[in-house]
Design a protein around this motif. Sequence first.
Motif, PDB file in Angstrom:
ATOM      1  N   VAL A  92      -6.729  -2.147  -9.330  1.00 53.69           N
ATOM      2  CA  VAL A  92      -6.036  -1.345  -8.278  1.00 53.69           C
ATOM      3  C   VAL A  92      -6.853  -0.854  -7.142  1.00 53.69           C
ATOM      4  N   LEU A  93      -6.325  -0.973  -5.892  1.00 53.52           N
ATOM      5  CA  LEU A  93      -7.110  -1.065  -4.644  1.00 53.52           C
ATOM      6  C   LEU A  93      -7.125   0.288  -3.936  1.00 53.52           C
ATOM      7  N   VAL A  94      -8.115   0.858  -3.281  1.00 57.76           N
ATOM      8  CA  VAL A  94      -8.077   2.209  -2.547  1.00 57.76           C
ATOM      9  C   VAL A  94      -9.031   1.899  -1.102  1.00 57.76           C
ATOM     10  N   ARG A  95      -8.148   2.306  -0.411  1.00 57.95           N
ATOM     11  CA  ARG A  95      -8.954   2.194   1.317  1.00 57.95           C
ATOM     12  C   ARG A  95      -8.573   3.493   1.875  1.00 57.95           C
ATOM     13  N   ASP A  96      -9.493   3.647   2.866  1.00 55.26           N
ATOM     14  CA  ASP A  96      -9.357   4.674   3.852  1.00 55.26           C
ATOM     15  C   ASP A  96      -8.250   4.469   4.858  1.00 55.26           C
ATOM     16  N   THR A  97      -7.041   5.328   4.892  1.00 51.88           N
ATOM     17  CA  THR A  97      -6.016   5.175   5.795  1.00 51.88           C
ATOM     18  C   THR A  97      -6.467   4.864   7.290  1.00 51.88           C
ATOM     19  N   LYS A  98      -7.487   5.693   7.759  1.00 51.81           N
ATOM     20  CA  LYS A  98      -7.788   5.497   9.189  1.00 51.81           C
ATOM     21  C   LYS A  98      -8.621   4.368   9.413  1.00 51.81           C
ATOM     22  N   ASN A  99      -9.393   3.825   8.322  1.00 48.79           N
ATOM     23  CA  ASN A  99      -9.949   2.517   8.671  1.00 48.79           C
ATOM     24  C   ASN A  99      -9.827   1.670   7.560  1.00 48.79           C
ATOM     25  N   ARG A 100      -8.562   0.846   7.743  1.00 41.02           N
ATOM     26  CA  ARG A 100      -7.988   0.057   6.688  1.00 41.02           C
ATOM     27  C   ARG A 100      -8.728  -1.377   6.869  1.00 41.02           C
ATOM     28  N   GLU A 101      -9.314  -1.559   7.731  1.00 38.86           N
ATOM     29  CA  GLU A 101     -10.405  -2.812   7.907  1.00 38.86           C
ATOM     30  C   GLU A 101     -11.784  -2.726   7.139  1.00 38.86           C
ATOM     31  N   GLY A 102     -12.097  -1.340   6.997  1.00 41.97           N
ATOM     32  CA  GLY A 102     -13.341  -0.967   6.574  1.00 41.97           C
ATOM     33  C   GLY A 102     -13.855  -1.253   5.322  1.00 41.97           C
ATOM     34  N   TRP A 108       0.890  -1.090  -0.281  1.00 42.39           N
ATOM     35  CA  TRP A 108       0.092  -0.021  -0.074  1.00 42.39           C
ATOM     36  C   TRP A 108       1.003   1.412   0.019  1.00 42.39           C
ATOM     37  N   ARG A 109       0.510   2.384  -0.492  1.00 45.13           N
ATOM     38  CA  ARG A 109       1.100   3.373  -0.716  1.00 45.13           C
ATOM     39  C   ARG A 109       0.112   4.538  -0.312  1.00 45.13           C
ATOM     40  N   LYS A 110       0.403   5.503   0.515  1.00 40.17           N
ATOM     41  CA  LYS A 110      -0.288   6.647   0.934  1.00 40.17           C
ATOM     42  C   LYS A 110      -0.320   7.689  -0.046  1.00 40.17           C
ATOM     43  N   SER A 111      -1.253   8.357  -0.384  1.00 36.59           N
ATOM     44  CA  SER A 111      -1.476   9.399  -1.242  1.00 36.59           C
ATOM     45  C   SER A 111      -0.601  10.676  -0.722  1.00 36.59           C
ATOM     46  N   THR A 112       0.129  11.338  -1.610  1.00 36.22           N
ATOM     47  CA  THR A 112       0.971  12.486  -1.198  1.00 36.22           C
ATOM     48  C   THR A 112       0.223  13.587  -0.915  1.00 36.22           C
ATOM     49  N   ARG A 113      -1.159  13.473  -1.258  1.00 33.50           N
ATOM     50  CA  ARG A 113      -2.080  14.510  -0.867  1.00 33.50           C
ATOM     51  C   ARG A 113      -2.561  14.300   0.755  1.00 33.50           C
ATOM     52  N   SER A 114      -2.328  13.234   1.374  1.00 35.22           N
ATOM     53  CA  SER A 114      -2.903  12.765   2.688  1.00 35.22           C
ATOM     54  C   SER A 114      -1.982  13.130   3.642  1.00 35.22           C
ATOM     55  N   SER A 115      -2.052  14.482   4.082  1.00 32.26           N
ATOM     56  CA  SER A 115      -1.081  15.098   4.883  1.00 32.26           C
ATOM     57  C   SER A 115      -1.591  16.167   5.869  1.00 32.26           C
ATOM     58  N   GLY A 116      -1.144  16.477   6.829  1.00 31.68           N
ATOM     59  CA  GLY A 116      -1.430  17.753   7.592  1.00 31.68           C
ATOM     60  C   GLY A 116      -2.860  17.579   8.398  1.00 31.68           C
ATOM     61  N   GLY A 117      -3.098  16.126   8.639  1.00 38.22           N
ATOM     62  CA  GLY A 117      -4.053  16.037   9.684  1.00 38.22           C
ATOM     63  C   GLY A 117      -5.456  15.926   9.148  1.00 38.22           C
ATOM     64  N   ALA A 118      -5.465  16.023   7.756  1.00 38.18           N
ATOM     65  CA  ALA A 118      -6.915  15.919   6.959  1.00 38.18           C
ATOM     66  C   ALA A 118      -7.710  15.014   7.261  1.00 38.18           C
ATOM     67  N   ASN A 119      -8.782  14.692   6.925  1.00 41.49           N
ATOM     68  CA  ASN A 119      -9.621  13.690   7.308  1.00 41.49           C
ATOM     69  C   ASN A 119     -10.153  12.892   6.051  1.00 41.49           C
ATOM     70  N   ASN A 120      -9.348  13.340   4.832  1.00 40.73           N
ATOM     71  CA  ASN A 120      -9.471  12.444   3.609  1.00 40.73           C
ATOM     72  C   ASN A 120      -8.393  11.587   3.065  1.00 40.73           C
ATOM     73  N   CYS A 121      -7.630  10.856   3.841  1.00 35.40           N
ATOM     74  CA  CYS A 121      -6.567  10.231   3.522  1.00 35.40           C
ATOM     75  C   CYS A 121      -7.008   8.949   2.844  1.00 35.40           C
ATOM     76  N   VAL A 122      -6.147   8.567   1.873  1.00 33.67           N
ATOM     77  CA  VAL A 122      -6.554   7.293   1.036  1.00 33.67           C
ATOM     78  C   VAL A 122      -5.127   6.581   0.844  1.00 33.67           C
ATOM     79  N   GLU A 123      -5.137   5.246   0.744  1.00 32.14           N
ATOM     80  CA  GLU A 123      -4.158   4.685   0.275  1.00 32.14           C
ATOM     81  C   GLU A 123      -4.250   3.805  -0.883  1.00 32.14           C
TER      82      GLU A 123
END
Length: 68
Positions: free
Chosen positions: A33-43, A10-25
């Motif tokens: 190509v798989l996309v998931r929520d960084t804060k809810n990886r099992e979701g 998995w690779r975290k989006s380069t736009r996912s920084s600064g404590g924003a609530n919209n982080c994806v991997e």
Amino acid sequence: MSDKPASVEWRKSTRSSGGANNCVEVGFATSAVLVRDTKNREGGLLALSPTTWQSFVGTLKHSTPTSG
């Protein structure tokens, strides 16, 4: 590489920084190509065909950001 999420690198989006609530991997599997929520990886995750992913990314690169 297997399509099982546990074996995907998995690779975290380069736009996912600064404590924003919209982080994806993003993870690149054999046939998707798989996309998931960084804060809810099992979701759960979104699986896209490589062609659909390329179209999605191309659209984002050529769009104008809006505030939401």
